[in-house]
Design a protein around this motif. Structure first.
Motif, PDB file in Angstrom:
ATOM      1  N   THR A 203      12.983 -26.476 -12.850  1.00  0.00           N
ATOM      2  CA  THR A 203      12.563 -25.309 -12.072  1.00  0.00           C
ATOM      3  C   THR A 203      13.248 -24.047 -12.592  1.00  0.00           C
ATOM      4  O   THR A 203      12.649 -22.971 -12.633  1.00  0.00           O
TER       5      THR A 203
ATOM      6  N   GLN B 172       7.775 -24.919  -6.341  1.00  0.00           N
ATOM      7  CA  GLN B 172       8.048 -26.296  -5.931  1.00  0.00           C
ATOM      8  C   GLN B 172       8.048 -26.418  -4.409  1.00  0.00           C
ATOM      9  O   GLN B 172       7.411 -27.301  -3.852  1.00  0.00           O
TER      10      GLN B 172
ATOM     11  N   GLU C  77       5.651 -29.012  -9.919  1.00  0.00           N
ATOM     12  CA  GLU C  77       5.383 -30.219  -9.135  1.00  0.00           C
ATOM     13  C   GLU C  77       4.140 -30.086  -8.256  1.00  0.00           C
ATOM     14  O   GLU C  77       4.216 -30.203  -7.028  1.00  0.00           O
TER      15      GLU C  77
END
Ligand SMILES: Nc1ncnc2c1ncn2[C@@H]1O[C@H](COP(=O)(O)OP(=O)(O)OP(=O)(O)O)[C@@H](O)[C@H]1O
Ligand SMILES: [Mg+2]
Lengths: 292, 385
Positions: free
Chosen positions: A56, A126, A218
Motif C-alpha cells: 500500500t 484498501q 486489494e
C-alpha cells in the motif's frame, strides 16, 4: 532493472510508469526499500507480498499521498493527445500551465495528488474511501471533477452553461456506473451499498477521472467467489479499453489468472518479478510466504 | 428518513422570504418586531456565510466574528470619515463629536453599495490571508487558530484609535449613508428591503453553491480530503475559495449589522458572536441551509425575547419587572444545545439523507445520450494504437 537482470523479463521498452530506486520511511520504519520497477502500457500488473510488506505504501507514494523519502517516479505522457496542459509540479498555489513534450517521460516526483490524478493515475483504497454521505452518482461526478469546468460564479448564479455541464456530468457518471453494474443504485447513499458494491463504486469513481493507469488496492478483499469472478471480468474489460491496471491482491487465483506480470514485495524489498507461472515456483517467494 | 426534495425546499425558502417581506404590512418598519426580523435576517446571512466553511468544507471556524467586525467597522469608519475643513486631512470623529462644517468624504450617490462591496472584498481577502497559514490544519487545530486570530483582531479593534477603541463609533443622522436618495436609517423602508434582498440572494446563492461542482468538491473535502485529492480536487485551492466566499458574506453581514446597530462598538464583537453563529448552524443541523435559517430565527429571537422585562422576585420588595442580564441568553443557548445533543444530534433540520428519487425513464434517456459522451480511459486515438 539492469542491476538485477536475473529477477525476470527485461524492462518493457517504453514503460508507462517507472519507479526508480524509491524508498519510503515512516520514522524509523523503512516501509519500502530501494524499489525499482516499470509497468508496461496496457498490461495488468500485480503487486503481491505478505501483510505489512509495503504494498500500500508503494501506491501511496506513487499517488503522492506522501512523497518518497528518496527515489524518483516517472510517467510517460500520452502520445498524440492534443495539448495536454499539465500543471507545473511546483507545490505552490500558483499553477502555471506548462506544455510538456508529448510521448516523453515526465518526472512526477513531488507533484500534488490532484496533479498526479490529472496526469492520468487513478486509484482505489484498501480501506474503501468513498464519500459515504453523498449519493452513488455524486461520488462518480467527483471523479469527473477534472473533466468539468464550471467555477464559483457560474455556480452561484447557475448559468445555463453550468446547468448543461451538470446534465452532461450526470449522464457520463451514470454511464460509468452502468459499466461497473451499479446504475440502478445511482441515487442511493454510497455508505448504504454492500461491501462489494462499494468496491465497484470506487472503481467507477477512479475510472471517471479517465486515467491511463489504474491502481487497485486489494479490489477483491471481502468479496464472495461470484463477486470475485465478476471483478476479474471487469478488470480485464477495463484493460481491453486501453487502461493499464496495477493491482495489489492477496487473492492468488485472481492474481495468477489475470495478470501479465507479478511483482513480489517482502519487507519493503522487491524479491521477484515475472510471469505468474515463474513467480509461483520462485523459491524466494515461497520462502517469503511460508517463512512469514 | 427524509429525502431532500428540491421543489419543497425552494417553496419553503420562498415562503420565508415572502414572510419577511410581508412583516412591514402588519408592523411597519419601526419597532421591536421589524427590528428583530432584520437582526434575524442579518444573522442568517452570516450563518450562511459561516456554513460555507463549517457546513460544506467541514472546518470548524470559531473566529467568524472577525469578518462581522471588519465589515462593520469599515462601514462605520468610511461613513463618519470627514475632511478637516482647514487642512483637508481625513478625520474620524471618535466619541460622537462632530466637526462643524466638515465634508463627509465617502458620501456620494451609490457610495453605500460601494462600501458594502468593499466590506465584502476586504473580508474575503482577510479570509484568504487567515486561511493561507492554516491550510494544512483540520479539526481542533483549525478551530483553535481561528479563535486565536479572532481574539487578536478583537484586541486590535478594541484598542486602535481609528475604530473608536473601547468607545462606540456612532452613526449620527448626517453620517448615515444614502441609497437612491433615501437615508438608510435602521428603521427605514429602504434599509429593510436592502437587507431582504441580501438575505434572499444569500439563500439562493447557498443552495446553488451546494448543488454545484464547487460545492460538491467542498463537500468531498469535508467527507474525505484524501479521497478528494485522489479524485483530482485541488484541496488547498478549494479551501481558499471557501474562505473567500465565507469572508465575503461575513463582511456583507457585518456592514448591514453596523447600520442595524447604528454604529460600531468593538466591545460587542467578542468571541460570543462567533459561538452564537456556530450554535445557529448546530441547532438547525450542520450542512443544511434551512437549518442555518432555523437556527438564526430561534437563537436571535430568543436573545431578543430575553431582553424583555420579566417579573423577578426580589426579597423585601416582592415582584419587580426587570430584564435578565445580557449574559443570561448564553445560559439558554447552552441548555438548548444540551437538549439538542440528547434528542436530535444531527440538528433539527439536517440535510438530506438520500438523493432525489430516480425515475426509470430518466435512466433510459441517459443511456441513450451517454454513448456520445462516454469515454473510458485514454483518448480513442491512444487506445486504438
Ligand atoms: N501511515 C503510516 N505511518 C507509519 N507506519 C506505517 C504507515 N503506513 C504503513 N506503515 C507501516 O509500513 C509498513 C508497510 O505497510 P503497508 O500498509 O504498505 O503494507 P501492506 O503491504 O499494504 O500490508 P497489507 O497487506 O496488510 O495491506 C508496515 O510495517 C506498516 O506498519
Ligand atoms: Mg495494504
Amino acid at each position: 532493472m539492469t542491476e538485477k537482470p536475473s529477477l525476470g523479463p527485461a524492462t518493457p521498452a517504453r514503460p508507462l510508469l517507472r519507479i526508480e530506486k524509491m524508498s519510503h520511511d515512516f520514522g524509523g520504519v523503512r516501509a519500502v526499500r530501494n524499489l525499482t520497477l516499470s509497468i508496461a502500457d496496457t498490461e495488468i500488473a500485480a503487486l503481491i507480498g505478505p501483510n505489512g510488506a509495503g504494498k500500500t505504501t508503494v501506491f501511496n507514494v506513487v499517488t503522492h499521498l506522501f512523497p518518497p523519502t528518496t527515489g524518483e517516479i516517472y510517467l510517460r505522457l500520452p502520445e498524440g493527445q492534443e495539448a495536454l496542459a499539465l500543471r507545473h509540479p511546483a507545490r505552490s498555489l500558483l499553477e502555471f500551465s506548462l506544455r510538456l513534450p508529448e510521448g516523453q517521460e515526465a518526472r512526477i516526483t513531488g507533484w500534488r495528488p490532484d496533479q498526479i490524478c490529472e496526469a492520468g493515475i487513478a486509484r482505489t483504497f484498501q480501506n474503501i474511501r468513498l464519500f459515504r454521505d453523498m449519493t452513488v452518482l455524486e461520488n462518480v461526478k467527483l471523479g469527473l471533477h477534472r473533466h468539468t469546468r464550471s467555477g464559483l460564479f457560474s455556480a452561484l448564479i447557475r448559468l445555463p452553461s453550468m446547468r448543461r455541464e451538470e446534465g452532461e456530468a450526470d449522464v457520463a457518471a451514470w454511464k460509468y456506473l452502468s459499466f461497473v453494474g451499479l446504475s440502478s443504485r445511482a441515487h442511493e447513499l454510497a455508505g448504504s451499498l454492500a461491501y462489494g458494491e462499494q468496491r465497484r463504486l470506487e472503481i467507477a469513481r477512479a475510472l471517471a477521472t479517465q486515467p491511463r493507469l489504474l491502481l487497485l488496492d486489494e479490489p477483491a478483499a471481502g468479496m464472495n467467489p461470484r463477486e470475485t469472478a465478476d471483478l476479474m471480468a471487469l478488470i480485464q474489460d477495463i484493460r481491453s479499453r486501453g487502461v493499464t491496471v496495477f493491482l495489489i491482491e492477496h487473492h492468488m487465483k485472481l492474481v495468477m489468472q489475470i495478470s501479465d506480470r507479478v511483482f513480489v514485495l517482502d519487507h519493503g524489498e522487491l524479491i521477484a518479478q515475472g510471469a505468474p507461472d515463474s513467480i509461483q515456483e520462485d523459491p524466494k517467494v515461497i520462502e517469503a510466504y511460508l517463512g512469514g | 428518513m427524509s429525502r431532500r426534495n428540491r421543489r419543497v425546499e425552494w417553496f419553503t425558502l420562498a415562503a420565508v422570504c415572502l414572510a419577511v417581506a410581508l412583516v412591514p404590512l402588519f408592523y411597519g418598519f419601526r419597532g421591536q418586531v421589524p427590528s428583530t426580523v432584520l437582526k434575524i435576517c442579518i444573522y442568517a446571512v452570516m450563518a450562511l456565510g459561516l456554513h460555507v466553511v463549517v457546513g460544506l468544507t467541514g472546518l470548524l471556524d470559531l473566529g467568524y466574528v472577525t469578518f462581522m467586525a471588519t465589515g462593520a467597522v469599515l462601514t462605520v469608519v468610511s461613513m463618519v470619515a470627514v475632511a478637516d475643513p482647514e487642512t483637508g486631512t481625513l478625520i474620524i470623529p471618535v466619541g460622537g463629536r462632530s466637526l462643524r462644517g466638515a465634508e463627509h468624504l465617502f458620501h456620494f450617490p451609490g457610495s453605500y453599495l460601494l462600501v458594502l462591496a468593499l466590506a465584502g472584498l476586504v473580508c474575503s481577502a482577510l479570509g484568504v490571508l487567515r486561511g493561507l497559514p492554516t491550510l494544512h490544519l483540520t479539526g481542533d487545530y483549525y478551530a483553535i487558530v481561528t479563535l486565536g486570530m479572532a481574539e487578536i483582531m478583537y484586541i486590535w479593534y478594541r484598542t486602535a484609535e481609528w475604530t473608536g477603541g473601547p468607545q462606540s463609533l456612532w452613526l449620527n443622522p448626517p453620517d448615515v449613508p444614502t441609497l437612491f436618495g433615501y437615508k438608510l436609517y435602521y428603521d427605514s423602508a429602504i434599509y429593510y428591503f436592502l437587507v431582504l434582498m441580501v438575505f434572499t440572494a444569500t439563500i439562493i446563492g447557498s443552495i446553488h453553491l451546494r448543488d454545484s461542482r464547487v460545492g460538491r468538491a467542498l463537500s468531498a473535502i469535508r467527507l474525505d480530503p484524501t479521497a478528494a485529492m485522489a479524485c483530482g480536487v485541488p484541496v488547498s485551492r478549494y479551501k481558499l475559495t471557501a474562505f473567500a466566499v465565507s469572508g465575503f458574506i461575513g463582511g456583507i453581514g457585518g456592514s448591514l449589522f453596523a447600520l442595524w446597530s447604528n454604529g460600531f462598538s468593538a466591545i460587542g464583537m467578542e468571541v460570543w458572536e462567533s459561538i452564537l453563529l456556530v450554535c445557529c448552524l448546530v441547532l438547525g443541523g450542520i450542512g443544511s441551509v434551512r437549518g442555518a435559517l432555523l437556527g438564526s430565527v430561534v437563537l436571535v429571537a430568543l436573545g431578543e425575547i430575553l431582553r424583555q422585562k420579566v417579573p423577578h422576585y426580589s426579597s423585601g420588595v416582592g415582584l419587580v419587572w426587570k430584564a435578565w442580564p445580557p449574559e443570561a441568553r448564553f445560559l439558554f443557548y447552552g441548555l438548548i444545545l444540551v437538549a439538542l445533543m440528547r434528542f436530535r444530534p444531527a440538528g433539527v433540520l439536517p440535510d438530506r439523507v438520500a438523493g432525489d428519487p430516480f425515475p426509470p425513464e430518466l435512466a433510459r434517456a441517459w443511456s441513450e445520450r451517454a454513448t456520445s459522451l462516454f469515454r473510458l480511459g485514454p483518448s480513442r486515438k491512444e487506445a486504438s494504437r
